[in-house]
Design a protein around this motif. Structure first.
Motif, PDB file in Angstrom:
ATOM      1  N   GLN A 114      -3.303  16.590  75.841  1.00  7.43           N
ATOM      2  CA  GLN A 114      -1.931  16.081  75.046  1.00  7.43           C
ATOM      3  C   GLN A 114      -1.180  15.036  74.707  1.00  7.43           C
ATOM      4  OE1 GLN A 114      -1.186  18.247  77.929  1.00  7.43           O
ATOM      5  NE2 GLN A 114      -1.615  20.001  76.875  1.00  7.43           N
ATOM      6  N   LEU A 115      -2.203  14.753  74.162  1.00  8.33           N
ATOM      7  CA  LEU A 115      -1.857  13.063  73.136  1.00  8.33           C
ATOM      8  C   LEU A 115      -1.304  13.390  72.644  1.00  8.33           C
ATOM      9  CD1 LEU A 115      -3.224   9.488  73.194  1.00  8.33           C
ATOM     10  CD2 LEU A 115      -4.658  11.013  71.287  1.00  8.33           C
ATOM     11  N   GLN A 116      -1.074  14.100  71.261  1.00  3.30           N
ATOM     12  CA  GLN A 116      -0.374  14.395  70.715  1.00  3.30           C
ATOM     13  C   GLN A 116       1.577  14.213  71.075  1.00  3.30           C
ATOM     14  OE1 GLN A 116      -1.203  12.472  68.056  1.00  3.30           O
ATOM     15  NE2 GLN A 116      -3.449  12.276  68.748  1.00  3.30           N
ATOM     16  N   LYS A 117       1.821  14.151  70.216  1.00  3.99           N
ATOM     17  CA  LYS A 117       3.534  14.368  70.695  1.00  3.99           C
ATOM     18  C   LYS A 117       3.825  15.102  69.754  1.00  3.99           C
ATOM     19  CE  LYS A 117       3.279  11.458  74.051  1.00  3.99           C
ATOM     20  NZ  LYS A 117       3.062  11.839  75.759  1.00  3.99           N
ATOM     21  N   ALA A 118       5.056  16.103  70.068  1.00  3.30           N
ATOM     22  CA  ALA A 118       5.459  17.492  69.151  1.00  3.30           C
ATOM     23  C   ALA A 118       6.401  15.921  67.676  1.00  3.30           C
ATOM     24  CB  ALA A 118       6.129  17.933  69.710  1.00  3.30           C
ATOM     25  N   ASP A 119       5.916  16.614  66.747  1.00  2.00           N
ATOM     26  CA  ASP A 119       6.979  15.939  65.429  1.00  2.00           C
ATOM     27  C   ASP A 119       7.502  17.375  64.603  1.00  2.00           C
ATOM     28  OD1 ASP A 119       5.953  13.253  65.408  1.00  2.00           O
ATOM     29  OD2 ASP A 119       3.695  14.055  64.607  1.00  2.00           O
ATOM     30  N   ASN A 120       8.400  17.600  66.144  1.00  2.00           N
ATOM     31  CA  ASN A 120       8.935  18.514  64.747  1.00  2.00           C
ATOM     32  C   ASN A 120      10.104  17.862  64.069  1.00  2.00           C
ATOM     33  OD1 ASN A 120       9.354  19.219  68.112  1.00  2.00           O
ATOM     34  ND2 ASN A 120       8.973  21.125  67.168  1.00  2.00           N
ATOM     35  N   ILE A 121      10.225  18.974  62.822  1.00  2.00           N
ATOM     36  CA  ILE A 121      10.566  18.527  61.412  1.00  2.00           C
ATOM     37  C   ILE A 121      12.115  18.157  61.577  1.00  2.00           C
ATOM     38  CG2 ILE A 121      10.977  18.846  59.313  1.00  2.00           C
ATOM     39  CD1 ILE A 121       7.927  20.613  59.518  1.00  2.00           C
ATOM     40  N   VAL A 122      12.816  17.473  61.555  1.00  2.00           N
ATOM     41  CA  VAL A 122      14.450  17.599  61.552  1.00  2.00           C
ATOM     42  C   VAL A 122      15.168  16.735  60.778  1.00  2.00           C
ATOM     43  CG1 VAL A 122      14.221  15.328  63.098  1.00  2.00           C
ATOM     44  CG2 VAL A 122      16.373  16.962  64.110  1.00  2.00           C
ATOM     45  N   PRO A 123      16.501  17.451  59.963  1.00  2.00           N
ATOM     46  CA  PRO A 123      17.310  16.444  59.224  1.00  2.00           C
ATOM     47  C   PRO A 123      17.616  15.308  59.255  1.00  2.00           C
ATOM     48  CG  PRO A 123      17.857  18.533  59.822  1.00  2.00           C
ATOM     49  CD  PRO A 123      16.832  18.573  60.728  1.00  2.00           C
ATOM     50  N   VAL A 124      17.613  14.189  59.286  1.00  2.00           N
ATOM     51  CA  VAL A 124      18.426  12.943  59.656  1.00  2.00           C
ATOM     52  C   VAL A 124      19.837  13.036  58.245  1.00  2.00           C
ATOM     53  CG1 VAL A 124      18.301  10.262  59.430  1.00  2.00           C
ATOM     54  CG2 VAL A 124      16.363  12.288  60.257  1.00  2.00           C
ATOM     55  N   ILE A 125      20.930  12.597  58.858  1.00  2.00           N
ATOM     56  CA  ILE A 125      21.445  11.930  57.179  1.00  2.00           C
ATOM     57  C   ILE A 125      22.929  11.054  57.943  1.00  2.00           C
ATOM     58  CG2 ILE A 125      23.336  14.295  58.438  1.00  2.00           C
ATOM     59  CD1 ILE A 125      23.657  14.906  55.744  1.00  2.00           C
TER      60      ILE A 125
END
Length: 178
Positions: A114-125
């Motif tokens: 688990q070196l890589q962290k989750a990169d969930n897609i998230v809206p930024v506004i």
């Protein structure tokens, strides 16, 4: 002045990818399998890979992996994928939703430590334009996105050269979001 809305289940994270031939030749299924053979292999990735904690330092410190050579190419781009396809690199740092991975039958090495962290897609506004209607619409889209459908949508744009706006519009209609 920015705010985050609800993140989607879609995960577009970094992935260490090899061809099926390389996976078979070196018996690679997970990142830790690289440790005994990495000194014979070339890694392709972005220039900042040398200093990023989830790339070369992380591979060394978490997995004991040190590559024989590193080619500075790009981040999650076609140049890096093309270098892997042409045999110029043996391992490529790509994004997990790049459609070329499945289309070529490449192997994504399991990040077993688990070196890589989750990169969930998230809206930024911007907060000054946010209202309940916009938040509801964007959160509705986020709820429908997952890694598989993002990868399929990417394939339509990247491989089939479909118009991105049309692909997105069809997705929104199919998901009954418009």
């Amino acid at each position: 002045g920015l705010t985050l809305l609800e993140f989607s289940p879609a995960n577009d994270t970094n992935a260490f990818v090899v061809t099926k031939q390389t996976a078979d030749q070196h018996r690679l299924q997970k990142v830790s399998d690289l440790a005994p053979v990495a000194s014979q292999l070339t890694l392709g990735g972005p220039p900042e890979c040398e200093s990023r904690p989830f790339c070369i330092p992380g591979l060394r410190d978490t997995y004991g992996v040190t590559f024989g050579k590193v080619e500075k190419i790009g981040a999650c781009d076609s140049a890096t994928a093309n270098a892997l396809d042409a045999g110029k690199v043996d391992v490529a740092l790509l994004c997990s939703t790049q459609s070329i991975i499945a289309s070529k039958g490449w192997v994504v090495l399991e990040d077993d430590k688990q070196l890589q962290k989750a990169d969930n897609i998230v809206p930024v506004i911007r907060k000054d334009v946010l209202n309940d209607e916009i938040a509801g619409l964007l959160n509705g889209v986020s709820a429908k996105l997952n890694t598989q459908n993002i990868t399929e949508l990417n394939a339509r744009v990247e491989l089939e050269q479909d118009d991105p706006e049309a692909v997105a519009g069809e997705f929104l209609e199919q998901q009954q979001l418009v």
